[in-house]
Enzyme design. Structure first.
Site, PDB file in Angstrom:
ATOM      1  N   GLU A  60       0.857  -1.192   0.000  1.00 42.13           N
ATOM      2  CA  GLU A  60       0.000   0.000   0.000  1.00 42.13           C
ATOM      3  C   GLU A  60       0.885   1.230   0.000  1.00 42.13           C
ATOM      4  O   GLU A  60       1.809   1.339   0.805  1.00 42.13           O
ATOM      5  CB  GLU A  60      -0.866   0.047   1.266  1.00 42.13           C
ATOM      6  CG  GLU A  60      -1.949  -1.005   1.331  1.00 42.13           C
ATOM      7  CD  GLU A  60      -2.747  -0.939   2.635  1.00 42.13           C
ATOM      8  OE1 GLU A  60      -3.533  -1.857   2.866  1.00 42.13           O
ATOM      9  OE2 GLU A  60      -2.547   0.010   3.427  1.00 42.13           O
ATOM     10  N   ASP A  71      -5.700   9.142  10.897  1.00 44.76           N
ATOM     11  CA  ASP A  71      -4.358   8.642  11.180  1.00 44.76           C
ATOM     12  C   ASP A  71      -3.766   9.222  12.445  1.00 44.76           C
ATOM     13  O   ASP A  71      -4.027  10.362  12.817  1.00 44.76           O
ATOM     14  CB  ASP A  71      -3.436   8.941  10.000  1.00 44.76           C
ATOM     15  CG  ASP A  71      -3.684   7.979   8.851  1.00 44.76           C
ATOM     16  OD1 ASP A  71      -3.538   6.763   9.066  1.00 44.76           O
ATOM     17  OD2 ASP A  71      -4.046   8.439   7.755  1.00 44.76           O
ATOM     18  N   TYR A 186     -10.802  -4.462   4.172  1.00 50.53           N
ATOM     19  CA  TYR A 186      -9.805  -4.043   5.155  1.00 50.53           C
ATOM     20  C   TYR A 186     -10.536  -3.851   6.475  1.00 50.53           C
ATOM     21  O   TYR A 186     -11.308  -2.917   6.625  1.00 50.53           O
ATOM     22  CB  TYR A 186      -9.175  -2.733   4.672  1.00 50.53           C
ATOM     23  CG  TYR A 186      -8.004  -2.224   5.481  1.00 50.53           C
ATOM     24  CD1 TYR A 186      -7.951  -2.339   6.866  1.00 50.53           C
ATOM     25  CD2 TYR A 186      -6.936  -1.595   4.853  1.00 50.53           C
ATOM     26  CE1 TYR A 186      -6.883  -1.852   7.591  1.00 50.53           C
ATOM     27  CE2 TYR A 186      -5.856  -1.090   5.568  1.00 50.53           C
ATOM     28  CZ  TYR A 186      -5.842  -1.217   6.927  1.00 50.53           C
ATOM     29  OH  TYR A 186      -4.786  -0.723   7.650  1.00 50.53           O
TER      30      TYR A 186
END
Lengths: 282, 403
Positions: A60, A71, A186
């Site tokens: 990725e 994040d 995911y």
């Protein structure tokens, strides 16, 4: 906005082939995340190109963004380092092109946030991503409710749109999340941002089993994996384990005060990836 | 200009105002966003919810706020008749409390037990900390460390009220980063936490919900103006950062075609210098903080740090409804520089005995620009949305005065 499922999911090509190979080997896979252009273009490219030989099964590439809301500190800082050193979407796609030339088999997924893509232009982005050999996209801030923006155009162009499922995605919502998902799913193992909490294997097993009841797609699990042991445990609880923040931290640990890479930076990062790779192969 | 029957029907089901708005959030938050939307729909249909808001508005916030005829200023400028909607007289000193009371009552309905908020100048943070003290709920306010340094009295105020203030060190350390950090907190604490967003931005339903809670400003103005002048005003003026005070004043008037509506953005050191916070004038459509809106960004879609002397206007985006109102042409957007605002600030102090916040001083600067050329029977209403006590140090520094 409810959209009908796209009639034909893209041919998952390299992604499907890789998961089939993993199954044949009888092990879980290792998915590695690095931020494009971190710490700078040259070193970032060196690291990226070295990942498959270090043992990454799927790669990725993070598209840096000034405001990565999902994040944690490690990936935020990596994005800012890359941007500070002049990383752009064009350069990220150029890195992907080089990667694809060197590694024709390894699945390559772009991950990031929507605005840089929207700014680049969705059609132009998809065209250039396909030309660069990208297999899939993970765009954190595009839930199914916004599928018309990029998901549907991507699927129609033949690029996999990989969706995140989370502990808050309940059974009622899962079908909606999975509807236009392709390539793999995911699973975000924790409530929170990347790289801030430790993963627990038991709840992950339960969650994976729950998702499997809704889809045949491979399931990868990420957020909070740091050690080769965890990588092994989680990769077996699912189909693969994703490691991002911990790799980024290795990059950071090998920078000088000015943020320039110290000698051996690339090797140190790749050695760490190799250790993780041994974990999933043990 | 696009002709619509009504400008007040938005957003649509998916949270869009034309191109703008939407729900651009991570999957972790999506179920919660849908819950908030449902809870808000239910609350709107329940008369006891509005009654509760009205109760606190009257007895705690001090509403209605006066509509004040600024006689000396009107005479001095020699043109249009100038009225101030005095939302700076609200408890906590700004319009922010209108929205906070609505959201915290919704949070309680939802059974949430912890409140988070972001703040720039600190006005929304203070309002949120206040409401949390009132309802005995733990409160964490995210504030960029740059803003913590330049708005220290408000930081202390929040702490006195029992809130925890987290100085945000990520990114550019200002309002947009405070928002990012609050979103990150929310993602990690979805079960018990309600995020009180301070402006008409963020994922649907926030832009519409915050607008609704702030519309009390425009609704009162309409009524008070009928009482004072027996007719609608001719022009409305309000400053725009994220755009909540402006949306609150404007929304009830959007379908009154005779009313000209002007939003005033912060031009900082001048749009041409690149150091500004004028998203509509100097930005283009982009996606940040859960919605599409006009956004100050570079050519690669990276968000550019805005600049304004006023921390409350120092935001790179603007609410989606404003973005849409600009495109449709219903609202005109102008801008005022730091210097324009500081001049208006001083003028207001001396002329009316009111120390305005730097934010509405931008609106006032535009009023001062247009009023002299308008006829004497032209009525302007400006939203004086905050008081200036918090800005006294900034002005003193600027004037070279040591306190």
């Amino acid at each position: 906005m409810t959209e009908a499922a796209v009639a034909i999911a893209p041919d998952s090509g390299r992604i499907a082939a890789r998961f089939a190979a993993l199954k044949a080997e009888g092990r879980g896979g290792l998915v590695t995340y690095v931020t494009a252009g971190d710490p700078n273009y040259e070193t970032g490219l060196e690291i990226l190109l070295g990942l498959p030989d270090a043992g990454a099964d799927i790669v990725e590439i993070g598209m840096p963004f000034t405001d990565p809301m999902a994040d944690g500190p490690a990936i935020q800082a990596a994005g800012l380092r890359a941007l500070h050193n002049g990383q752009t979407m064009k350069k990220t796609l150029a890195m992907a092109t080089e990667f694809r030339a060197k590694h024709p088999e390894t699945p390559l997924v772009l991950m990031g946030y929507y605005n840089p893509i929207y700014s680049y232009g969705v059609d132009r982005f998809l065209q250039d991503a396909i030309a660069a050999g990208i297999d899939g996209l993970i765009v954190v801030d595009l839930p199914p409710e916004e599928d018309v923006e990029l998901c549907i155009p991507a699927l129609q162009a033949g690029v996999n749109f990989i969706r995140l499922a989370t502990p808050t995605t309940d059974d009622k919502r899962l079908p909606k999340v999975l509807q236009n998902t392709s390539g793999f799913v995911y699973y975000v193992s924790i409530l929170g941002i990347t790289g801030t909490k430790e993963i627990q294997a038991d709840p992950v097993r339960g969650a994976v089993a729950r998702i499997r009841r809704h889809t045949d797609l491979p399931i990868v699990v990420g957020f909070g994996i740091r050690s080769p042991e965890q990588a092994r445990e989680i990769s077996r609880a699912a189909d693969a384990a994703v490691i991002g923040s911990a790799i980024i931290e290795k990059v950071k640990a090998n920078l000088d005060d000015q943020g320039a890479p110290l000698p051996g930076c690339t090797q140190a990062v790749l050695d760490y990836v190799a250790a993780l790779a041994q974990g999933v192969r043990r | 200009m696009q002709q619509l029957n009504s400008y007040r029907t938005g957003p649509d089901e998916s949270g869009r105002f034309g191109l703008y708005g939407g729900r651009f959030v991570a999957e972790t938050l999506m179920p919660l966003i849908l819950q908030v939307q449902q809870a808000y729909e239910d609350a709107k249909a329940d008369p006891s919810f509005q009654a509760e808001i009205d109760y606190y508005a009257k007895h705690y916030v001090g509403r209605p706020s006066p509509l004040y005829f600024a006689k000396r200023m009107t005479e001095h400028l020699g043109g249009a008749k100038i009225y101030f909607k005095r939302d700076e007289l609200n408890h906590t000193g700004s319009h922010k409390i209108n929205n906070v009371m609505g959201q915290i009552l919704l949070a309680r309905r939802m059974g949430k037990t912890r409140i988070i908020a972001e703040t720039g100048a600190g006005q929304h943070g203070v309002a949120t900390a206040t409401a949390c003290a009132l309802f005995d709920m733990p409160c964490k306010v995210y504030m960029g460390s740059v803003d913590v340094a330049r708005q220290s009295p408000n930081v202390f105020r929040m702490k006195l009220l029992g809130a925890e203030v987290e100085a945000v060190e990520s990114g550019s350390k200002t309002l947009k980063d405070a928002l990012n950090e609050a979103m990150r907190d929310w993602v990690a604490n979805v079960e018990d936490t309600f995020y009180i967003i301070g402006t008409v931005a963020g994922p649907h339903p926030y832009p519409a919900m915050v607008r609704d809670f702030q519309s009390v400003i425009g609704n009162e103005t309409k009524e008070q103006m009928m009482e004072a002048e027996g007719r609608l005003p001719d022009t409305l003026v309000a400053c725009i950062g994220g755009g909540s005070n402006a949306m609150g004043l404007f929304h009830p008037f959007l379908d009154d075609k005779s009313v000209k509506i002007i939003g005033v953005e912060a031009a900082g050191k001048g749009i041409e210098t690149g150091e500004h916070a004028a998203s509509l004038t100097g930005g283009r459509p982009g996606v940040l903080h859960g919605n599409r809106m006009y956004l100050i960004q570079d050519e690669d879609g990276q968000v550019v740090e805005p600049y304004s002397i006023s921390a409350g206007l120092d935001y790179p985006g603007i609410g989606p409804e404003h973005s849409w109102l600009k495109d449709t042409g219903r609202v005109t957007y102008a801008s005022a520089t730091d210097m324009d605002a500081v001049e208006a600030f001083q003028f207001c102090c001396k002329m009316e005995g009111i120390i305005p916040a730097l934010e509405p001083s931008h609106a006032l600067a535009h009023v001062m620009r247009i009023a002299p050329d308008l006829p004497k029977d032209h009525i302007i209403v400006m939203n004086l949305c905050g008081r200036g006590d918090k800005d006294v140090t900034t002005i003193a520094n600027l004037l070279g005065v040591k306190l």
